[in-house]
Write an enzyme that holds these catalytic residues in place. Structure first.
Site, PDB file in Angstrom:
ATOM      1  N   ARG A  93      30.767 -32.137  32.954  1.00  0.00           N
ATOM      2  CA  ARG A  93      29.936 -30.933  32.822  1.00  0.00           C
ATOM      3  C   ARG A  93      30.773 -29.677  32.664  1.00  0.00           C
ATOM      4  NH1 ARG A  93      27.331 -32.651  37.813  1.00  0.00           N
ATOM      5  NH2 ARG A  93      25.780 -34.248  37.303  1.00  0.00           N
ATOM      6  N   TYR A 144      25.667 -54.850  37.153  1.00  0.00           N
ATOM      7  CA  TYR A 144      26.113 -53.712  37.953  1.00  0.00           C
ATOM      8  C   TYR A 144      24.923 -52.771  38.164  1.00  0.00           C
ATOM      9  CZ  TYR A 144      29.497 -49.995  39.300  1.00  0.00           C
ATOM     10  OH  TYR A 144      30.215 -49.019  39.934  1.00  0.00           O
ATOM     11  N   ASP A 198      22.333 -50.288  40.084  1.00  0.00           N
ATOM     12  CA  ASP A 198      22.213 -49.346  41.195  1.00  0.00           C
ATOM     13  C   ASP A 198      20.962 -49.724  41.987  1.00  0.00           C
ATOM     14  OD1 ASP A 198      24.453 -47.835  40.567  1.00  0.00           O
ATOM     15  OD2 ASP A 198      23.333 -46.519  39.214  1.00  0.00           O
TER      16      ASP A 198
HETATM   17  N1  UDP Z   1      35.954 -43.308  38.716  1.00  0.00           N
HETATM   18  C1  UDP Z   1      37.202 -42.757  38.591  1.00  0.00           C
HETATM   19  N2  UDP Z   1      37.636 -41.868  39.536  1.00  0.00           N
HETATM   20  C2  UDP Z   1      36.883 -41.514  40.598  1.00  0.00           C
HETATM   21  C3  UDP Z   1      35.585 -42.063  40.726  1.00  0.00           C
HETATM   22  C4  UDP Z   1      35.158 -42.978  39.771  1.00  0.00           C
HETATM   23  O1  UDP Z   1      37.921 -43.050  37.672  1.00  0.00           O
HETATM   24  O2  UDP Z   1      37.356 -40.715  41.426  1.00  0.00           O
HETATM   25  C5  UDP Z   1      35.510 -44.276  37.705  1.00  0.00           C
HETATM   26  C6  UDP Z   1      36.040 -45.665  37.977  1.00  0.00           C
HETATM   27  O3  UDP Z   1      36.338 -46.267  36.727  1.00  0.00           O
HETATM   28  C7  UDP Z   1      34.867 -46.356  38.611  1.00  0.00           C
HETATM   29  C8  UDP Z   1      33.699 -45.720  37.888  1.00  0.00           C
HETATM   30  O4  UDP Z   1      34.107 -44.384  37.655  1.00  0.00           O
HETATM   31  O5  UDP Z   1      34.925 -47.731  38.446  1.00  0.00           O
HETATM   32  C9  UDP Z   1      32.403 -45.757  38.658  1.00  0.00           C
HETATM   33  O6  UDP Z   1      32.613 -45.191  39.913  1.00  0.00           O
HETATM   34  P1  UDP Z   1      31.490 -45.073  41.013  1.00  0.00           P
HETATM   35  O7  UDP Z   1      32.073 -44.306  42.115  1.00  0.00           O
HETATM   36  O8  UDP Z   1      30.250 -44.587  40.387  1.00  0.00           O
HETATM   37  O9  UDP Z   1      31.290 -46.578  41.441  1.00  0.00           O
HETATM   38  P2  UDP Z   1      30.531 -47.159  42.702  1.00  0.00           P
HETATM   39  O10 UDP Z   1      31.571 -47.892  43.437  1.00  0.00           O
HETATM   40  O11 UDP Z   1      30.011 -45.978  43.465  1.00  0.00           O
HETATM   41  O12 UDP Z   1      29.469 -48.059  42.146  1.00  0.00           O
END
Ligand code: UDP
Length: 371
Positions: free
Chosen positions: A173, A351, A353
């Site tokens: 954003r 995957y 939510d």
């Molecule tokens: N991600 C990242 N850095 C961060 C948080 C997330 O690169 O600080 C990327 C990473 O590839 C991860 C994806 O975004 O696998 C999804 O993250 P999210 O936190 O949404 O996954 P969750 O574990 O919460 O399902």
């Protein structure tokens, strides 16, 4: 004889159980763990609802799902704004103007966009994997500091070997909006997720500590149909090979201080720190107990990601080409099991939510009720 035996008391199973019971079916829910609520399970420690299987922040754009969950719990106004810690430098997530200002010193959205445009040039054509997708979204600097290490730790694979879609979950954003989710509705059920699932399962027969594979031929568990929410490959005794999952391990600590990190989630995005993030659970509920009193202690969980092996809890399906192809073969077998419906993150190897799981369960039970 039950109409439905529901295997797994997580969200998918609980929603199916509620809907089918309300539609007049006789239902039994079993779970091999000694508690309900699957991976959204929360446990109260020193007045704090601890998310025992990792942070769960409810968010959705689906009004039907949002209205549905309101029937079982009141949600607070928690908004997820994780902080990234890269070798002691703190950045705001998801990628927004605060992040760009800290990374490059830029002040206006135009300056930020110039930087991103300049850096994304290195990717020409459609991004083929997560690394290319990330660079083409936010440029190499952010990729190196905030994405690469975290993603490799979380998935145990190089970013160049992971599918691009994983990173598309993260918004970018050019505003100072650090709400992690692009969702209309968001919050945490007051009193914890276990209470929410308890409400869903109210009046329904539930047996915990029961392993489906041990009891499936017993008279006491016989049912016209089965809703199975465990791993699809386990159901078929891994006959076509094992699907890969990522597992997560938590080191929980109760600390005698009121505030450890000032935020519910801090991601450690470098490669050296062995854990991916630290969750400080009290901040999901603003550091207060249900009566609004400040809590004197705090519970933190360090999250370590690992490859799943038999005996571990599977958390994340690995949706790369190899596993997707194997899942497709299992799905063909599953479609032939007339008596069994496969659902949820593990049953569908998706995957999902939480809101998507609930929507899928509602759609499934709608189908059943309409036939
Ligand atoms: N991600 C990242 N850095 C961060 C948080 C997330 O690169 O600080 C990327 C990473 O590839 C991860 C994806 O975004 O696998 C999804 O993250 P999210 O936190 O949404 O996954 P969750 O574990 O919460 O399902």
């Amino acid at each position: 004889m039950y109409d439905y035996l529901i295997v797994g008391a997580g969200l998918y199973g609980a929603v199916c159980a509620r809907e089918l019971t309300d539609a007049g079916r006789k239902v039994l829910v079993i779970d091999k763990r000694d508690h309900i609520a699957g991976n959204v399970y929360t446990e109260k420690i020193e007045g704090i609802n601890v998310h025992k299987y990792g942070a769960h922040i409810f968010h959705t754009n689906d009004k039907r799902v949002w209205d549905y969950v309101q029937k079982f719990a009141t949600f607070n106004r928690f908004t997820n704004s994780p902080v990234a810690n890269y070798k002691g430098e703190l950045y705001s997530l998801p990628f927004n103007m605060y992040t760009f200002n800290k990374m490059w010193g830029v002040v206006t959205p135009e300056e930020a966009l110039d930087k991103i445009e300049e850096q994304r040039k290195e990717i020409t054509g459609e991004p083929k994997n997560l690394e290319e997708q990330a660079i083409s979204l936010v440029g190499r600097d952010i990729y190196e500091k905030l994405i690469k290490g975290y993603t490799q730790k979380q998935w145990g694979r190089e970013c160049s070997e992971l599918p691009a879609f994983i990173i598309k979950r993260l918004p970018v954003r050019l505003t100072f909006d650090n709400n992690y989710f692009n969702a209309l509705y968001q919050g945490i059920p007051i009193g914890g997720y276990t209470k929410l699932v308890e409400q869903m399962l109210k009046g329904i027969e539930v047996k915990t500590g029961v392993d489906y594979f041990r009891v499936k031929d017993e008279e006491a568990y016989s049912a016209q149909k089965v809703i199975y929410t465990g791993p699809i490959d386990a159901y078929f005794d891994y006959s076509l090979g094992t699907l890969e999952y990522r597992s997560v391990r938590f080191e929980n600590e109760l600390l005698d201080i009121p505030n450890y990190q000032g935020n519910a989630a801090v991601n450690y995005t470098d490669e050296q720190t062995p854990y991916t993030r630290i969750i400080e659970h009290k901040w999901f509920e603003f550091g207060k107990d249900e009566d609004g009193n400040d809590l004197p202690k705090t519970v933190i969980s360090k999250e370590y990601s690992s490859e799943w092996k038999p005996g571990d809890e599977p958390y994340y399906p690995v949706n790369d080409d190899k596993n997707s192809a194997l899942y497709k073969q299992y799905k063909e077998l599953a479609d032939k099991e007339g008596k069994v419906i496969f659902g949820g993150r593990l049953g569908e190897y998706k995957y999902y939510d939480m809101d998507q799981v609930i929507a899928a369960a509602l759609n499934k039970t709608d189908d059943i009720s309409n036939h």
